[in-house]
Design a protein around this motif. Structure first.
Motif, mmCIF file in Angstrom:
data_model
loop_
_atom_site.group_PDB
_atom_site.id
_atom_site.type_symbol
_atom_site.label_atom_id
_atom_site.label_comp_id
_atom_site.label_asym_id
_atom_site.label_seq_id
_atom_site.Cartn_x
_atom_site.Cartn_y
_atom_site.Cartn_z
ATOM 1 N N THR A 146 -12.544 32.879 -4.696
ATOM 2 C CA THR A 146 -12.375 32.307 -6.030
ATOM 3 C C THR A 146 -10.981 31.708 -6.166
ATOM 4 O O THR A 146 -10.808 30.618 -6.723
ATOM 5 C CB THR A 146 -12.596 33.379 -7.113
ATOM 6 N N ALA A 147 -9.982 32.414 -5.629
ATOM 7 C CA ALA A 147 -8.619 31.885 -5.638
ATOM 8 C C ALA A 147 -8.545 30.584 -4.843
ATOM 9 O O ALA A 147 -7.890 29.619 -5.266
ATOM 10 C CB ALA A 147 -7.656 32.914 -5.060
ATOM 11 N N ALA A 148 -9.214 30.555 -3.703
ATOM 12 C CA ALA A 148 -9.209 29.352 -2.864
ATOM 13 C C ALA A 148 -9.832 28.169 -3.591
ATOM 14 O O ALA A 148 -9.342 27.040 -3.498
ATOM 15 C CB ALA A 148 -9.949 29.637 -1.560
ATOM 16 N N GLN A 149 -10.896 28.423 -4.312
ATOM 17 C CA GLN A 149 -11.532 27.360 -5.086
ATOM 18 C C GLN A 149 -10.582 26.834 -6.155
ATOM 19 O O GLN A 149 -10.479 25.626 -6.379
ATOM 20 C CB GLN A 149 -12.817 27.880 -5.735
ATOM 21 N N LYS A 150 -9.866 27.751 -6.798
ATOM 22 C CA LYS A 150 -8.931 27.353 -7.853
ATOM 23 C C LYS A 150 -7.774 26.536 -7.276
ATOM 24 O O LYS A 150 -7.348 25.540 -7.872
ATOM 25 C CB LYS A 150 -8.401 28.602 -8.566
ATOM 26 N N VAL A 151 -7.283 26.959 -6.111
ATOM 27 C CA VAL A 151 -6.193 26.219 -5.466
ATOM 28 C C VAL A 151 -6.670 24.822 -5.069
ATOM 29 O O VAL A 151 -5.965 23.826 -5.272
ATOM 30 C CB VAL A 151 -5.686 26.971 -4.225
ATOM 31 N N THR A 152 -7.861 24.742 -4.512
ATOM 32 C CA THR A 152 -8.412 23.452 -4.104
ATOM 33 C C THR A 152 -8.554 22.517 -5.293
ATOM 34 O O THR A 152 -8.193 21.334 -5.221
ATOM 35 C CB THR A 152 -9.783 23.651 -3.426
ATOM 36 N N GLU A 153 -9.056 23.040 -6.404
ATOM 37 C CA GLU A 153 -9.225 22.237 -7.617
ATOM 38 C C GLU A 153 -7.883 21.772 -8.176
ATOM 39 O O GLU A 153 -7.782 20.685 -8.752
ATOM 40 C CB GLU A 153 -9.972 23.042 -8.678
ATOM 41 N N SER A 154 -6.839 22.583 -7.971
ATOM 42 C CA SER A 154 -5.518 22.234 -8.510
ATOM 43 C C SER A 154 -4.860 21.096 -7.739
ATOM 44 O O SER A 154 -4.008 20.392 -8.274
ATOM 45 C CB SER A 154 -4.594 23.453 -8.466
ATOM 46 N N GLY A 155 -5.238 20.963 -6.463
ATOM 47 C CA GLY A 155 -4.632 19.926 -5.640
ATOM 48 C C GLY A 155 -3.238 20.262 -5.156
ATOM 49 O O GLY A 155 -2.559 19.419 -4.551
ATOM 50 N N GLN A 156 -2.790 21.495 -5.391
ATOM 51 C CA GLN A 156 -1.444 21.899 -4.967
ATOM 52 C C GLN A 156 -1.409 22.087 -3.446
ATOM 53 O O GLN A 156 -2.226 22.817 -2.896
ATOM 54 C CB GLN A 156 -1.036 23.196 -5.657
ATOM 55 N N SER A 157 -0.434 21.457 -2.809
ATOM 56 C CA SER A 157 -0.319 21.547 -1.349
ATOM 57 C C SER A 157 0.680 22.609 -0.909
ATOM 58 O O SER A 157 0.828 22.853 0.298
ATOM 59 C CB SER A 157 0.101 20.187 -0.774
ATOM 60 N N ASN A 158 1.344 23.247 -1.857
ATOM 61 C CA ASN A 158 2.381 24.234 -1.525
ATOM 62 C C ASN A 158 1.873 25.663 -1.666
ATOM 63 O O ASN A 158 2.625 26.580 -2.033
ATOM 64 C CB ASN A 158 3.641 24.021 -2.365
ATOM 65 N N ILE A 159 0.585 25.870 -1.381
ATOM 66 C CA ILE A 159 -0.024 27.209 -1.442
ATOM 67 C C ILE A 159 -0.828 27.470 -0.168
ATOM 68 O O ILE A 159 -1.541 26.588 0.317
ATOM 69 C CB ILE A 159 -0.989 27.354 -2.639
ATOM 70 N N ARG A 160 -0.703 28.691 0.355
ATOM 71 C CA ARG A 160 -1.591 29.185 1.400
ATOM 72 C C ARG A 160 -2.043 30.583 0.986
ATOM 73 O O ARG A 160 -1.313 31.303 0.291
ATOM 74 C CB ARG A 160 -0.893 29.239 2.768
ATOM 75 N N LEU A 161 -3.210 30.976 1.438
ATOM 76 C CA LEU A 161 -3.766 32.284 1.100
ATOM 77 C C LEU A 161 -4.034 33.093 2.356
ATOM 78 O O LEU A 161 -4.301 32.523 3.423
ATOM 79 C CB LEU A 161 -5.062 32.121 0.300
ATOM 80 N N ILE A 162 -3.959 34.415 2.207
ATOM 81 C CA ILE A 162 -4.173 35.317 3.338
ATOM 82 C C ILE A 162 -5.109 36.439 2.904
ATOM 83 O O ILE A 162 -4.850 37.116 1.907
ATOM 84 C CB ILE A 162 -2.840 35.925 3.827
ATOM 85 N N ASN A 163 -6.181 36.642 3.639
ATOM 86 C CA ASN A 163 -7.144 37.717 3.370
ATOM 87 C C ASN A 163 -6.756 38.930 4.224
ATOM 88 O O ASN A 163 -7.286 39.147 5.297
ATOM 89 C CB ASN A 163 -8.557 37.220 3.711
ATOM 90 N N GLU A 164 -5.780 39.698 3.713
ATOM 91 C CA GLU A 164 -5.220 40.805 4.484
ATOM 92 C C GLU A 164 -4.853 41.969 3.574
ATOM 93 O O GLU A 164 -4.776 41.835 2.353
ATOM 94 C CB GLU A 164 -3.961 40.355 5.232
ATOM 95 N N ASN A 165 -4.553 43.095 4.189
ATOM 96 C CA ASN A 165 -4.062 44.272 3.494
ATOM 97 C C ASN A 165 -2.545 44.169 3.354
ATOM 98 O O ASN A 165 -1.859 43.763 4.306
ATOM 99 C CB ASN A 165 -4.434 45.535 4.275
ATOM 100 N N ALA A 166 -2.018 44.550 2.203
ATOM 101 C CA ALA A 166 -0.570 44.490 1.966
ATOM 102 C C ALA A 166 0.210 45.361 2.943
ATOM 103 O O ALA A 166 1.403 45.132 3.173
ATOM 104 C CB ALA A 166 -0.250 44.909 0.540
ATOM 105 N N GLU A 167 -0.444 46.352 3.525
ATOM 106 C CA GLU A 167 0.235 47.217 4.491
ATOM 107 C C GLU A 167 0.712 46.432 5.712
ATOM 108 O O GLU A 167 1.598 46.892 6.432
ATOM 109 C CB GLU A 167 -0.699 48.332 4.956
ATOM 110 N N ASN A 168 0.143 45.245 5.927
ATOM 111 C CA ASN A 168 0.438 44.485 7.140
ATOM 112 C C ASN A 168 1.503 43.411 6.962
ATOM 113 O O ASN A 168 1.653 42.535 7.819
ATOM 114 C CB ASN A 168 -0.850 43.823 7.652
#
Length: 213
Positions: free
Chosen positions: A77-99
């Protein structure tokens, strides 16, 4: 809150590897190279549905933002929102914060945001709280000497616990707000939860803290 399963999530993530980075540890000490600039890197741990990070990226185009979210059904859902925003200064990571120490190098991050983290109220779950001292050690390693931790919550118990945790760790408390929205801070970007809670009249707490280096 339990998230509804999205059977299409795996396919979506595979189709958007330019946004949701599949092997983030490969970019340790190389995140600015991935963004193609030398701008500072800010990280949101527990990015949820992406409203905060998308708003921040729009407000601060000269900062690189990375959102970490463990729940696959939420990060899409976050990825869809970022894509719709057109912002190029965002990347997402599907990970545990422990890492985080496997993903980022020492001093690589300028700011870490913890927004409305799970309070894990039972004592036996203390180690899961994102402001537990073991997590603070990880943040200290990846934050640069002038970096800071920005923590927001609606949960007073978690806020009080976190202030004690920060202090016991030897951190410097740069700001402590017991009612954030009374400050009318024009730079504050609200998360989905923040909008929901504040609309009900709940207080929002914020702390900005730094490690002594």
């Amino acid at each position: 809150m339990r998230q509804r399963n999205k059977p299409w999530a795996d396919t979506y993530l595979l189709e958007h590897t330019n946004l949701v980075i599949p092997n983030p540890s490969e970019y340790k000490n190389k995140w600015q190279e991935l963004f193609g600039n030398s701008n500072p890197v800010h990280v949101e741990i527990g990015t949820g549905k992406g409203q905060f990070i998308t708003g921040m990226a729009k407000q601060y185009p000269d900062i690189n933002f990375i959102g970490i979210e463990l729940a696959k059904s939420v990060i899409v859902t976050a990825a869809q929102k970022v894509t719709e925003s057109g912002q190029s200064n965002i990347r997402l990571i599907n990970e545990n914060a422990e890492n985080v120490m496997d993903i980022f190098g020492s001093n690589e991050i300028a700011t870490i945001y913890l927004n409305f983290s799970d309070p894990w109220p039972k004592n036996r779950h203390e180690k899961r709280r994102l402001t537990f001292h073991a997590f603070l050690k990880r943040y200290e390693d990846v934050l640069n000497p002038s970096g800071e931790l920005v923590f927001k919550t609606d949960n007073r118990g978690l806020f009080e616990y976190s202030l004690v945790s920060f202090s016991n760790y030897g951190m410097v408390l740069k700001e402590v707000s017991l009612d954030l929205h009374q400050l009318n801070d024009p730079e504050n970007i609200m998360t989905e939860y923040e909008e929901k809670f504040s609309a009900k009249g709940q207080q929002i707490y914020r702390c900005k803290a730094a490690f002594k280096k």
